[in-house]
Design a protein around this motif. Structure first.
Motif, mmCIF file in Angstrom:
data_model
loop_
_atom_site.group_PDB
_atom_site.id
_atom_site.type_symbol
_atom_site.label_atom_id
_atom_site.label_comp_id
_atom_site.label_asym_id
_atom_site.label_seq_id
_atom_site.Cartn_x
_atom_site.Cartn_y
_atom_site.Cartn_z
ATOM 1 N N GLY A 154 -16.175 -74.986 63.119
ATOM 2 C CA GLY A 154 -15.264 -74.270 62.220
ATOM 3 C C GLY A 154 -14.253 -75.219 61.598
ATOM 4 O O GLY A 154 -13.995 -75.182 60.394
ATOM 5 N N ARG A 155 -13.692 -76.092 62.411
ATOM 6 C CA ARG A 155 -12.716 -77.080 61.915
ATOM 7 C C ARG A 155 -13.359 -78.012 60.882
ATOM 8 O O ARG A 155 -12.761 -78.308 59.852
ATOM 9 N N THR A 156 -14.575 -78.446 61.152
ATOM 10 C CA THR A 156 -15.286 -79.317 60.213
ATOM 11 C C THR A 156 -15.526 -78.610 58.888
ATOM 12 O O THR A 156 -15.325 -79.188 57.817
ATOM 13 N N LYS A 157 -15.920 -77.344 58.951
ATOM 14 C CA LYS A 157 -16.165 -76.565 57.733
ATOM 15 C C LYS A 157 -14.857 -76.328 56.977
ATOM 16 O O LYS A 157 -14.812 -76.393 55.751
ATOM 17 N N VAL A 158 -13.773 -76.084 57.718
ATOM 18 C CA VAL A 158 -12.459 -75.907 57.085
ATOM 19 C C VAL A 158 -12.079 -77.168 56.320
ATOM 20 O O VAL A 158 -11.601 -77.104 55.186
ATOM 21 N N VAL B 224 -18.736 -67.078 61.372
ATOM 22 C CA VAL B 224 -18.273 -66.897 62.757
ATOM 23 C C VAL B 224 -17.379 -68.066 63.165
ATOM 24 O O VAL B 224 -16.305 -67.872 63.733
ATOM 25 N N ASN B 225 -17.806 -69.281 62.853
ATOM 26 C CA ASN B 225 -17.042 -70.473 63.248
ATOM 27 C C ASN B 225 -15.723 -70.578 62.499
ATOM 28 O O ASN B 225 -14.691 -70.911 63.100
ATOM 29 N N LEU B 226 -15.725 -70.311 61.200
ATOM 30 C CA LEU B 226 -14.485 -70.349 60.417
ATOM 31 C C LEU B 226 -13.496 -69.301 60.918
ATOM 32 O O LEU B 226 -12.308 -69.591 61.106
ATOM 33 N N ALA B 227 -13.985 -68.085 61.103
ATOM 34 C CA ALA B 227 -13.116 -67.002 61.568
ATOM 35 C C ALA B 227 -12.527 -67.331 62.932
ATOM 36 O O ALA B 227 -11.328 -67.135 63.166
ATOM 37 N N ALA B 228 -13.341 -67.851 63.827
ATOM 38 C CA ALA B 228 -12.851 -68.194 65.167
ATOM 39 C C ALA B 228 -11.828 -69.324 65.111
ATOM 40 O O ALA B 228 -10.829 -69.295 65.834
ATOM 41 N N TYR B 229 -12.067 -70.302 64.254
ATOM 42 C CA TYR B 229 -11.131 -71.424 64.136
ATOM 43 C C TYR B 229 -9.761 -70.932 63.670
ATOM 44 O O TYR B 229 -8.741 -71.219 64.299
ATOM 45 N N GLY C 271 -7.277 -62.009 62.919
ATOM 46 C CA GLY C 271 -8.363 -61.666 63.821
ATOM 47 C C GLY C 271 -9.729 -62.092 63.305
ATOM 48 O O GLY C 271 -9.956 -62.124 62.088
ATOM 49 N N THR C 272 -10.606 -62.407 64.225
ATOM 50 C CA THR C 272 -11.953 -62.839 63.842
ATOM 51 C C THR C 272 -12.706 -61.742 63.100
ATOM 52 O O THR C 272 -13.451 -62.029 62.171
ATOM 53 N N ILE C 273 -12.526 -60.513 63.505
ATOM 54 C CA ILE C 273 -13.235 -59.405 62.859
ATOM 55 C C ILE C 273 -12.793 -59.270 61.410
ATOM 56 O O ILE C 273 -13.614 -59.150 60.504
ATOM 57 N N TYR C 274 -11.491 -59.304 61.180
ATOM 58 C CA TYR C 274 -10.970 -59.194 59.818
ATOM 59 C C TYR C 274 -11.463 -60.346 58.947
ATOM 60 O O TYR C 274 -11.967 -60.140 57.841
ATOM 61 N N LEU C 275 -11.318 -61.565 59.443
ATOM 62 C CA LEU C 275 -11.723 -62.735 58.662
ATOM 63 C C LEU C 275 -13.217 -62.713 58.361
ATOM 64 O O LEU C 275 -13.637 -62.977 57.227
ATOM 65 N N SER C 276 -14.026 -62.390 59.354
ATOM 66 C CA SER C 276 -15.481 -62.322 59.150
ATOM 67 C C SER C 276 -15.834 -61.262 58.116
ATOM 68 O O SER C 276 -16.659 -61.498 57.224
ATOM 69 N N LYS C 277 -15.217 -60.109 58.239
ATOM 70 C CA LYS C 277 -15.506 -59.012 57.305
ATOM 71 C C LYS C 277 -15.162 -59.410 55.873
ATOM 72 O O LYS C 277 -15.922 -59.134 54.940
ATOM 73 N N GLN C 278 -14.024 -60.052 55.681
ATOM 74 C CA GLN C 278 -13.612 -60.441 54.338
ATOM 75 C C GLN C 278 -14.533 -61.509 53.756
ATOM 76 O O GLN C 278 -14.916 -61.448 52.587
#
Length: 112
Positions: free
Chosen positions: A31-35, A95-100, A61-68
């Motif tokens: 996630g950090r690498t993609k960011v 998933v990785n971006l949202a979690a990061y 939240g991961t759910i909000y970020l993933s959904k968007q």
């Protein structure tokens, strides 16, 4: 705090998955690498928007970020830049971006 955590868990279960499974499946370093390569210019490595019209993502939240991100990718939600960027993201990237961004700790100070 308990109400928010309950809401996050409930939303996760309603969405068809468990919160712990989502977090376990996430790779924060990926996630950090993609960011660094995709999100950093606008949202920063720290998740704080760099321009006045760019939202802060740190601690969301991961759910909000993933959904968007999925909504931008599918065209359900549109934005001149995000629609283009999200089209290039895989489910794993999301998933990785949202979690990061969700893993960034945010502190708040109440004015006296």
């Amino acid at each position: 705090m308990r109400v928010r955590l309950f809401s996050i868990c409930l939303c996760s279960l309603v969405a068809g998955g468990s919160l712990s499974n989502t977090l376990q499946a996430a790779d924060l370093e990926a996630g950090r690498t993609k960011v660094k390569s995709t999100c950093r210019v606008c949202h920063g490595l720290d998740g704080l928007g760099k321009l006045p019209d760019v939202p802060n993502l740190a601690g969301e939240g991961t759910i909000y970020l993933s959904k968007q991100l999925k909504a931008f990718r599918s065209g359900e939600r549109t934005h001149q830049q995000m629609s283009i960027i999200a089209k290039g993201l895989s489910d794993e990237d999301i998933v990785n971006l949202a979690a990061y961004y969700a893993a960034i700790k945010v502190t708040v100070e109440v004015p006296e």
